[in-house]
Design an enzyme around this catalytic site. Structure first.
Site, PDB file in Angstrom:
ATOM      1  N   CYS A  44       3.607  21.402  29.293  1.00  0.00           N
ATOM      2  CA  CYS A  44       4.394  20.463  28.621  1.00  0.00           C
ATOM      3  C   CYS A  44       3.391  19.114  28.565  1.00  0.00           C
ATOM      4  O   CYS A  44       3.300  18.552  27.234  1.00  0.00           O
ATOM      5  CB  CYS A  44       5.501  19.955  29.251  1.00  0.00           C
ATOM      6  SG  CYS A  44       6.450  18.599  28.320  1.00  0.00           S
ATOM      7  N   CYS A  49       4.164  20.098  24.787  1.00  0.00           N
ATOM      8  CA  CYS A  49       4.953  19.236  23.933  1.00  0.00           C
ATOM      9  C   CYS A  49       4.144  17.890  23.809  1.00  0.00           C
ATOM     10  O   CYS A  49       4.408  17.235  22.653  1.00  0.00           O
ATOM     11  CB  CYS A  49       6.046  18.961  24.789  1.00  0.00           C
ATOM     12  SG  CYS A  49       6.984  20.304  25.862  1.00  0.00           S
ATOM     13  N   LYS A  52       1.354  18.124  21.555  1.00  0.00           N
ATOM     14  CA  LYS A  52       1.636  18.508  20.118  1.00  0.00           C
ATOM     15  C   LYS A  52       2.458  17.417  19.321  1.00  0.00           C
ATOM     16  O   LYS A  52       2.014  17.288  18.172  1.00  0.00           O
ATOM     17  CB  LYS A  52       2.735  19.750  20.571  1.00  0.00           C
ATOM     18  CG  LYS A  52       3.427  20.212  19.470  1.00  0.00           C
ATOM     19  CD  LYS A  52       4.645  19.577  18.750  1.00  0.00           C
ATOM     20  CE  LYS A  52       5.800  19.386  19.854  1.00  0.00           C
ATOM     21  NZ  LYS A  52       6.562  20.377  20.405  1.00  0.00           N
ATOM     22  N   TYR A 179       8.937  28.390  17.438  1.00  0.00           N
ATOM     23  CA  TYR A 179       8.668  26.842  17.507  1.00  0.00           C
ATOM     24  C   TYR A 179       7.189  26.630  17.239  1.00  0.00           C
ATOM     25  O   TYR A 179       6.817  25.770  16.577  1.00  0.00           O
ATOM     26  CB  TYR A 179       9.002  26.522  18.872  1.00  0.00           C
ATOM     27  CG  TYR A 179      10.351  26.463  19.522  1.00  0.00           C
ATOM     28  CD1 TYR A 179      11.016  24.860  19.501  1.00  0.00           C
ATOM     29  CD2 TYR A 179      11.118  27.244  19.613  1.00  0.00           C
ATOM     30  CE1 TYR A 179      12.352  24.752  19.941  1.00  0.00           C
ATOM     31  CE2 TYR A 179      12.542  27.165  20.332  1.00  0.00           C
ATOM     32  CZ  TYR A 179      13.094  26.006  20.370  1.00  0.00           C
ATOM     33  OH  TYR A 179      14.206  25.730  20.833  1.00  0.00           O
ATOM     34  N   GLU A 183       5.775  24.667  14.097  1.00  0.00           N
ATOM     35  CA  GLU A 183       5.120  23.346  14.029  1.00  0.00           C
ATOM     36  C   GLU A 183       3.417  23.234  13.844  1.00  0.00           C
ATOM     37  O   GLU A 183       3.358  21.981  13.284  1.00  0.00           O
ATOM     38  CB  GLU A 183       5.318  23.004  15.818  1.00  0.00           C
ATOM     39  CG  GLU A 183       6.815  22.839  15.984  1.00  0.00           C
ATOM     40  CD  GLU A 183       7.167  22.387  17.391  1.00  0.00           C
ATOM     41  OE1 GLU A 183       8.359  21.993  17.828  1.00  0.00           O
ATOM     42  OE2 GLU A 183       6.259  22.479  18.326  1.00  0.00           O
ATOM     43  N   HIS A 436      25.690   1.698   8.627  1.00  0.00           N
ATOM     44  CA  HIS A 436      25.512   1.937   7.002  1.00  0.00           C
ATOM     45  C   HIS A 436      24.227   0.834   6.898  1.00  0.00           C
ATOM     46  O   HIS A 436      24.133  -0.279   7.432  1.00  0.00           O
ATOM     47  CB  HIS A 436      26.420   1.719   6.199  1.00  0.00           C
ATOM     48  CG  HIS A 436      26.164   1.849   4.794  1.00  0.00           C
ATOM     49  ND1 HIS A 436      25.885   2.933   4.115  1.00  0.00           N
ATOM     50  CD2 HIS A 436      25.975   0.929   3.862  1.00  0.00           C
ATOM     51  CE1 HIS A 436      25.685   2.741   3.084  1.00  0.00           C
ATOM     52  NE2 HIS A 436      25.596   1.740   2.785  1.00  0.00           N
ATOM     53  N   GLU A 441      25.025   8.362   9.423  1.00  0.00           N
ATOM     54  CA  GLU A 441      26.486   8.023   9.141  1.00  0.00           C
ATOM     55  C   GLU A 441      27.070   9.271   8.383  1.00  0.00           C
ATOM     56  O   GLU A 441      28.210   9.497   8.305  1.00  0.00           O
ATOM     57  CB  GLU A 441      26.165   6.852   8.371  1.00  0.00           C
ATOM     58  CG  GLU A 441      25.868   7.185   6.789  1.00  0.00           C
ATOM     59  CD  GLU A 441      25.871   5.678   6.130  1.00  0.00           C
ATOM     60  OE1 GLU A 441      27.010   5.286   6.104  1.00  0.00           O
ATOM     61  OE2 GLU A 441      24.996   5.098   5.231  1.00  0.00           O
TER      62      GLU A 441
HETATM   63  P1  NDP Z   1       9.053  31.973  20.341  1.00  0.00           P
HETATM   64  O1  NDP Z   1       9.434  32.983  21.256  1.00  0.00           O
HETATM   65  O2  NDP Z   1       9.850  30.833  19.806  1.00  0.00           O
HETATM   66  O3  NDP Z   1       8.494  32.593  18.949  1.00  0.00           O
HETATM   67  C1  NDP Z   1       7.467  33.825  18.967  1.00  0.00           C
HETATM   68  C2  NDP Z   1       7.415  34.188  17.371  1.00  0.00           C
HETATM   69  O4  NDP Z   1       6.113  35.463  17.468  1.00  0.00           O
HETATM   70  C3  NDP Z   1       8.339  34.914  16.982  1.00  0.00           C
HETATM   71  O5  NDP Z   1       8.658  34.552  15.591  1.00  0.00           O
HETATM   72  C4  NDP Z   1       8.294  36.219  17.046  1.00  0.00           C
HETATM   73  O6  NDP Z   1       9.058  37.014  16.290  1.00  0.00           O
HETATM   74  C5  NDP Z   1       6.921  36.528  16.840  1.00  0.00           C
HETATM   75  N1  NDP Z   1       6.522  37.692  17.670  1.00  0.00           N
HETATM   76  C6  NDP Z   1       6.494  38.001  19.107  1.00  0.00           C
HETATM   77  N2  NDP Z   1       5.869  39.067  19.186  1.00  0.00           N
HETATM   78  C7  NDP Z   1       5.215  39.551  18.156  1.00  0.00           C
HETATM   79  C8  NDP Z   1       3.962  40.455  17.804  1.00  0.00           C
HETATM   80  N3  NDP Z   1       3.855  41.420  18.851  1.00  0.00           N
HETATM   81  N4  NDP Z   1       3.746  40.515  16.733  1.00  0.00           N
HETATM   82  C9  NDP Z   1       3.974  39.437  15.699  1.00  0.00           C
HETATM   83  N5  NDP Z   1       4.731  38.630  16.017  1.00  0.00           N
HETATM   84  C10 NDP Z   1       5.350  38.336  17.096  1.00  0.00           C
HETATM   85  O7  NDP Z   1       7.768  31.588  20.821  1.00  0.00           O
HETATM   86  P2  NDP Z   1       6.534  30.546  20.666  1.00  0.00           P
HETATM   87  O8  NDP Z   1       5.168  31.052  21.113  1.00  0.00           O
HETATM   88  O9  NDP Z   1       6.755  29.723  19.371  1.00  0.00           O
HETATM   89  O10 NDP Z   1       7.191  29.452  22.065  1.00  0.00           O
HETATM   90  C11 NDP Z   1       7.461  29.801  23.273  1.00  0.00           C
HETATM   91  C12 NDP Z   1       8.296  28.907  23.764  1.00  0.00           C
HETATM   92  O11 NDP Z   1       8.164  27.790  24.151  1.00  0.00           O
HETATM   93  C13 NDP Z   1       9.864  29.142  23.095  1.00  0.00           C
HETATM   94  O12 NDP Z   1      10.572  29.807  23.636  1.00  0.00           O
HETATM   95  C14 NDP Z   1      10.309  27.775  23.265  1.00  0.00           C
HETATM   96  O13 NDP Z   1      11.170  27.839  24.015  1.00  0.00           O
HETATM   97  C15 NDP Z   1       9.137  26.772  23.733  1.00  0.00           C
HETATM   98  N6  NDP Z   1       8.848  25.642  22.782  1.00  0.00           N
HETATM   99  C16 NDP Z   1       9.610  24.763  22.476  1.00  0.00           C
HETATM  100  C17 NDP Z   1       9.493  23.631  21.603  1.00  0.00           C
HETATM  101  C18 NDP Z   1      10.313  22.758  21.405  1.00  0.00           C
HETATM  102  O14 NDP Z   1      11.374  22.487  22.261  1.00  0.00           O
HETATM  103  N7  NDP Z   1      10.137  22.040  20.379  1.00  0.00           N
HETATM  104  C19 NDP Z   1       7.841  23.664  21.119  1.00  0.00           C
HETATM  105  C20 NDP Z   1       7.352  24.642  21.407  1.00  0.00           C
HETATM  106  C21 NDP Z   1       7.483  25.662  22.234  1.00  0.00           C
HETATM  107  P3  NDP Z   1      10.589  37.843  16.162  1.00  0.00           P
HETATM  108  O15 NDP Z   1      11.183  36.333  15.915  1.00  0.00           O
HETATM  109  O16 NDP Z   1      10.532  38.916  15.045  1.00  0.00           O
HETATM  110  O17 NDP Z   1      10.552  38.171  17.825  1.00  0.00           O
END
Ligand code: NDP
Length: 453
Positions: A44, A49, A52, A179, A183, A436, A441
């Site tokens: 983080c 976080c 980022k 995410y 982002e 307001h 709101e």
């Molecule tokens: P996520 O699990 O959110 O997303 C992973 C993405 O990669 C999904 O779109 C998934 O597709 C895709 N994917 C997974 N495997 C493959 C593959 N083999 N080939 C192609 N695409 C693939 O992970 P992130 O890496 O974005 O984030 C990790 C964690 O970090 C999250 O779980 C989140 O909780 C946390 N995080 C939170 C943030 C916040 O609160 N603002 C900011 C950044 C991270 P599909 O949907 O089809 O599975």
């Protein structure tokens, strides 16, 4: 009585480990040691976080300057100096890392700057050769980016490397729809990079409310991010001028940078846990019970390494609950039921509770929604719309979910999460007087449902 070196030994100095160590030591009177092999603060603070969000801020200035002109300022945007930003970012991370160290020291925690592995249920071995015993061991080693095994994967970077780029690319491909991918697509675009985002599924941000996902994706596309859903990378190839991405949609495009944000895996391997009876789940996560206890009674685990809900505030609460339970005599379970979160895309998405789809699968609902162009950006000539959405149970009138897309959605959802967590009804929202003129709101002025069923 057996004398241990420590009452608690924590492996991992990220959000969960640091909180558990501090509470156990400062409020539980425990003798605590903590090992961190990298920088204190964990994902983080060091590579997630915090940097980022600072990049999100950095990427917002071009629009702010344009808006300033619309408001009458004679403002103009100069060049973005990536190296200057990166240096300032590094200084800020150093400051935060020191603050974390200071907090732990003040709490009486002994920091070991070393890698630790578990030798037996009460012993850890450090990479500097030391062996230490502890009554309890807490694994808080987080997660690590996962890149699928495609040809040319070594040409891609992950979010870990994003903050250390020598230069900003001109053309970037972001792979993934979660995410991190969404982002960074927005951040890079805001910094002036030409961005394409490839996502294998039908719509980015799977798991969030469908209408909110659509709203974010449309807004990102309208800003100029080239989003391709139903598209994955088959292979990456090095060319004389960049990296060629050969994709499932038949395209071959060249980029200067390819960022894979395809999820994260628990950092549970190689910690010596395999032979001790600790159980692992399908994703490689450490399996724990509601008290964050593993199958080995003296070993606990919190945070992303347990792959429950992978968010910093969740790891913090799991770590705190563990320390309260084991060292303060206050049995505490963290309830993973109602977790607000924000995605710092541009526009932001804030979400708490059930999506429309999940709520409808559960019971009869009413949906209240409003979309409008907010005063501030409308004045500047922008077309971007805010989405506010409440999902209400017909039977109990309770607000089951709230989804906001728009500027400062993260800030708004934090506050909306309080009444929703308390079980507020739609009528409680309606009774609340509007502030307001604000965007929020709208949350208390939506009178008629747009859908029911
Ligand atoms: P996520 O699990 O959110 O997303 C992973 C993405 O990669 C999904 O779109 C998934 O597709 C895709 N994917 C997974 N495997 C493959 C593959 N083999 N080939 C192609 N695409 C693939 O992970 P992130 O890496 O974005 O984030 C990790 C964690 O970090 C999250 O779980 C989140 O909780 C946390 N995080 C939170 C943030 C916040 O609160 N603002 C900011 C950044 C991270 P599909 O949907 O089809 O599975």
């Amino acid at each position: 009585m057996t004398a241990f070196d420590y009452d608690l030994f924590v492996i991992g100095g990220g959000s969960g480990g640091v909180r558990a160590a501090r509470i156990a030591a400062a409020e539980g009177g425990a003798k605590v040691g903590l090992a961190e092999e990298s920088r204190m603060g964990g994902t983080c603070v060091i590579r997630g976080c915090v940097p980022k969000k600072l990049m999100v801020y950095a990427s917002g200035f071009p629009e702010a300057v344009e808006d300033a002109r619309a408001y009458g300022w004679d403002a103009s945007l100069g060049m973005f100096d990536w190296t200057r930003f990166r240096t300032a970012l590094e200084n800020e991370l150093n400051r935060l890392e020191n603050a974390y160290r200071g907090t732990l020291k003040n709490a009486g925690v002994t920091i070991h700057d070393a890698r630790a592995v578990v030798v037996d249920p009460h012993t850890v071995a450090l990479s500097d050769g030391t062996r230490l015993t502890a009554k309890h061991i807490l694994i808080a080693t987080g997660g690590w980016p996962f890149v699928p095994d495609i040809p040319g994967r070594e040409l891609a970077i992950t979010s870990n490397e994003m903050f250390h780029l020598p230069t900003l690319p001109k053309r970037a491909l972001v792979v993934g729809g979660g995410y991190i991918a969404s982002e960074f697509a927005c951040i890079l675009h805001g910094l002036g990079v030409e961005v394409a985002q490839y996502y294998r599924g039908a719509q980015i941000l799977r798991g969030f409310d469908d209408e909110a996902r659509g709203h974010v994706a449309n807004a990102m596309a309208a800003r100029g991010i080239d989003i391709h859903c139903g598209t994955d990378v088959l292979r990456l190839e090095k060319t004389a001028t960049g990296i060629r991405a050969v994709a499932t949609n038949g395209t071959e495009r060249e980029f200067d940078l390819v960022l894979y944000a395809t999820g994260r895996k628990p950092n549970a391997k190689g910690l010596g846990l395999e032979g001790l009876g600790v159980e692992f789940g399908r994703n490689g996560q450490i399996v724990v019970d509601e008290w964050s206890q593993t199958a080995v009674p003296s070993i606990f685990a919190v945070g992303d390494v347990t792959d429950r809900v992978n968010l910093t505030p969740v790891a913090i609460r799991e770590g705190h609950a563990f320390a309260d339970t084991v060292f303060r005599g206050v049995p505490t379970r963290f309830d993973h039921g109602l977790i607000p979160s924000a995605v710092f895309t541009q526009p932001e998405l804030g979400s708490v509770g059930l999506s429309e789809e999940a709520a409808r699968a559960q019971e009869e609902i009413e949906v209240y929604a409003a979309t409008f162009r907010p005063m501030k950006t409308l004045f500047a000539g922008r077309q971007g719309r805010v989405l506010m959405k409440l999902i209400v149970s017909v039977a109990t009138r309770r607000v089951l979910g709230c989804h906001i897309v728009g500027p400062d959605a993260g800030e708004m959802i934090q506050l909306a999460a309080i009444p929703i967590g308390m079980g507020a009804t739609k009528e409680d929202f309606d009774r609340t007087l509007a502030v307001h003129p604000t965007m929020a709101e709208e949350l208390v002025t939506m009178r008629k449902p747009v859908r029911r069923g």
